[in-house]
Design an enzyme around this catalytic site. Structure first.
Site, PDB file in Angstrom:
ATOM      1  N   TYR A   1       0.466  -0.198  15.094  1.00 13.60           N
ATOM      2  CA  TYR A   1      -0.547   0.016  14.088  1.00 13.60           C
ATOM      3  C   TYR A   1      -0.319   0.350  12.993  1.00 13.60           C
ATOM      4  CZ  TYR A   1      -4.532  -0.736  11.040  1.00 13.60           C
ATOM      5  OH  TYR A   1      -5.299  -1.406   9.520  1.00 13.60           O
TER       6      TYR A   1
ATOM      7  N   LYS B   1      -2.942  -3.044   8.516  1.00 12.73           N
ATOM      8  CA  LYS B   1      -2.625  -4.436   8.303  1.00 12.73           C
ATOM      9  C   LYS B   1      -2.149  -4.909   7.378  1.00 12.73           C
ATOM     10  CE  LYS B   1      -5.626  -5.910  11.653  1.00 12.73           C
ATOM     11  NZ  LYS B   1      -4.996  -6.933  12.398  1.00 12.73           N
TER      12      LYS B   1
ATOM     13  N   ASP C   1       0.805  -0.818   0.066  1.00 11.86           N
ATOM     14  CA  ASP C   1      -0.318   0.286   0.099  1.00 11.86           C
ATOM     15  C   ASP C   1       1.068   1.306   0.042  1.00 11.86           C
ATOM     16  OD1 ASP C   1      -1.921   2.029   0.212  1.00 11.86           O
ATOM     17  OD2 ASP C   1      -2.485   0.825   1.812  1.00 11.86           O
TER      18      ASP C   1
HETATM   19  C1  F6R Z   1      -7.427  -0.053   8.406  1.00 10.78           C
HETATM   20  C2  F6R Z   1      -7.367   1.397   7.376  1.00 10.78           C
HETATM   21  C3  F6R Z   1      -7.894   1.536   7.812  1.00 10.78           C
HETATM   22  C4  F6R Z   1      -7.460   3.704   8.727  1.00 10.78           C
HETATM   23  C5  F6R Z   1      -9.182   4.626   8.674  1.00 10.78           C
HETATM   24  C6  F6R Z   1      -8.307   5.528  10.020  1.00 10.78           C
HETATM   25  O1  F6R Z   1      -6.412  -1.251   7.600  1.00 10.78           O
HETATM   26  O2  F6R Z   1      -6.059   1.423   6.968  1.00 10.78           O
HETATM   27  O3  F6R Z   1      -9.011   1.618   7.865  1.00 10.78           O
HETATM   28  O4  F6R Z   1      -7.418   2.986   9.755  1.00 10.78           O
HETATM   29  O5  F6R Z   1      -9.117   4.653   7.413  1.00 10.78           O
HETATM   30  O6  F6R Z   1      -7.184   5.746   9.399  1.00 10.78           O
HETATM   31  P1  F6R Z   1      -6.283   7.291   9.706  1.00 10.78           P
HETATM   32  O7  F6R Z   1      -5.702   6.996  10.948  1.00 10.78           O
HETATM   33  O8  F6R Z   1      -4.492   7.189   9.092  1.00 10.78           O
HETATM   34  O9  F6R Z   1      -7.425   7.923   9.454  1.00 10.78           O
HETATM   35 MG    MG Z   2      -4.192   1.989   2.921  1.00 10.54          MG
HETATM   36 MG    MG Z   3      -4.612  -1.853   1.740  1.00 10.95          MG
END
Ligand code: F6R
Ligand code: MG
Ligand code: MG
Length: 373
Positions: free
Chosen positions: A229, A232, A12
């Site tokens: 984190y 994933k 990603d």
């Molecule tokens: C799951 C993922 C998204 C983010 C969510 C919050 O793997 O990447 O669900 O965790 O959109 O993202 P932030 O904290 O960057 O706003």
């Molecule tokens: Mg992403």
């Molecule tokens: Mg992804």
């Protein structure tokens, strides 16, 4: 006879909007880079696609697994793409390029890798699975059904070439070690391990009778690299089919139904795994639900079999109406789970939440706790 290697390397490196889908300029960069590499003889063929916000580089070559040139090609492609993503201020630009310390192998730096080298048979059908908003152990149930469950795979019962069963390599992400278990004799022990999806993941499968490789999966655990984190480890998996292996139809049959995997919003929730065609490989509701695509190819003389113009022949299995039932189930289950909001078991348990941003919230409350008399 020279062996063929199928490599899928993914990351990603930024998406639009939020964590939904890979942007077209990144596909363009990857296609150009891999076309140049093909012209220069580094790879024999390629196909660039996406699983939600993950850019997937599928390549065939004759350089074997963990080859420095192949990994450098993928790394450079991701670096170029991340640069573009940063210029465009795409979301999460460069997200999975955690360590800028490339020295011959992308493993441990953030991107996910599944590679398989084999001697081509008369004909080699291969299925490539790629998923978004989940983790490698999401394939545990799938691989169990394909290679160890005779109610899914008729060949385990009917084809004498498979009656010796399959061997599973199980990776323990906490201890960075692995163990090999044979099925059917050690089926219960296998399930004892791989049912614990937060810790164990199936990394490889071989046919027991001749140790022929039949499946390999990515086993990154980004949170264990970065300590917190960072998205994933959206996984990939390569499975060979037919002629003494499970048939292509048996390989994709487990997705007649959905099942629950961990990931989804903020990597913090159980969500129904939804099989989709490439056109629906985009994460939407609650950043999901977790999605999986399955592409069929024929590996042929070191290449992905292609048409006369050199376009790889790709079958987008899950776009078929036969998977509509699983999609309907997944949508209904996602509505059910989301109605529970932030209550377990819709949200992951405390151990898995350790690697999310939740502990920061809990720490803020810590000073306010008083001894309960
Ligand atoms: C799951 C993922 C998204 C983010 C969510 C919050 O793997 O990447 O669900 O965790 O959109 O993202 P932030 O904290 O960057 O706003
Ligand atoms: Mg992403
Ligand atoms: Mg992804």
């Amino acid at each position: 006879m020279v062996k063929t290697t199928v490599s899928i390397i993914k990351a990603d490196i930024g998406s639009v909007a939020g964590h939904a889908v890979v942007a077209k300029p990144l596909f363009d960069i990857a296609n150009k880079k891999l076309e140049d590499a093909k012209q220069n003889g580094i790879i024999n063929s390629y196909y660039v696609f996406n699983a939600g916000d993950d850019l997937e580089l599928l390549m065939t070559h004759n350089r074997g697994e963990n080859n420095a040139e192949i990994h450098k090609l993928a790394w450079d492609t991701f670096m170029d793409g991340a640069k573009k993503a940063k210029n465009l201020k795409l979301y999460g630009a460069g997200q999975d390029l955690l360590l800028d310390a490339f020295s011959g192998n992308v493993k441990g730096l953030g991107p996910g890798v599944a590679e398989m080298e084999f001697q081509e048979r008369g004909s080699d059908p291969v299925v490539i699975f790629a998923a978004d908003k989940t983790e490698p152990s999401a394939f545990n149930y799938l691989l169990y059904r394909i290679f160890a469950d005779p109610s899914n795979t008729a060949g385990l019962v009917i084809d004498p070439k498979m009656s010796g069963g399959f061997k599973f390599e199980v990776f323990d992400a906490y201890e960075n070690r692995s163990v090999i278990l044979e099925t059917p004799s050690e089926l219960y022990s296998l399930l004892a391990l791989i049912g614990a999806t937060s810790r164990y993941m199936v990394s490889k499968v071989w046919r027991s009778s001749d140790n022929e490789i039949v499946s390999t999966s990515s086993t990154t655990k980004l949170s264990l690299i970065a300590g917190s984190y960072v998205g994933k480890d959206d996984p990939v998996c390569i499975v060979r089919g037919q002629s003494g292996f499970p048939s292509v139809g048996e390989i994709i049959a487990p997705f007649q139904h959905t099942y629950l995997v961990s990931g989804w919003m903020r990597g913090s929730h159980w969500g129904p795994f939804m099989p989709v065609g490439l056109k629906d490989s985009i994460c939407t509701v609650f950043d999901g639900p977790p999605r999986i695509v399955a592409l069929g190819i024929q590996v042929s003389n070191g290449k992905i079999a292609s048409d006369d113009d050199g376009n790889p022949l790709i079958v987008d299995f899950f776009k078929d109406v036969a998977f509509d039932g699983a999609r309907k189930e997944a949508i209904e289950m996602s509505q059910f789970l989301r109605r529970m909001g932030e209550f377990e078991p819709a949200r992951l348990g405390p151990e898995a939440m350790e690697y999310t941003t939740l502990p920061n919230v809990l720490n803020q409350l810590e000073p306010r706790f008083k001894k309960h008399e």
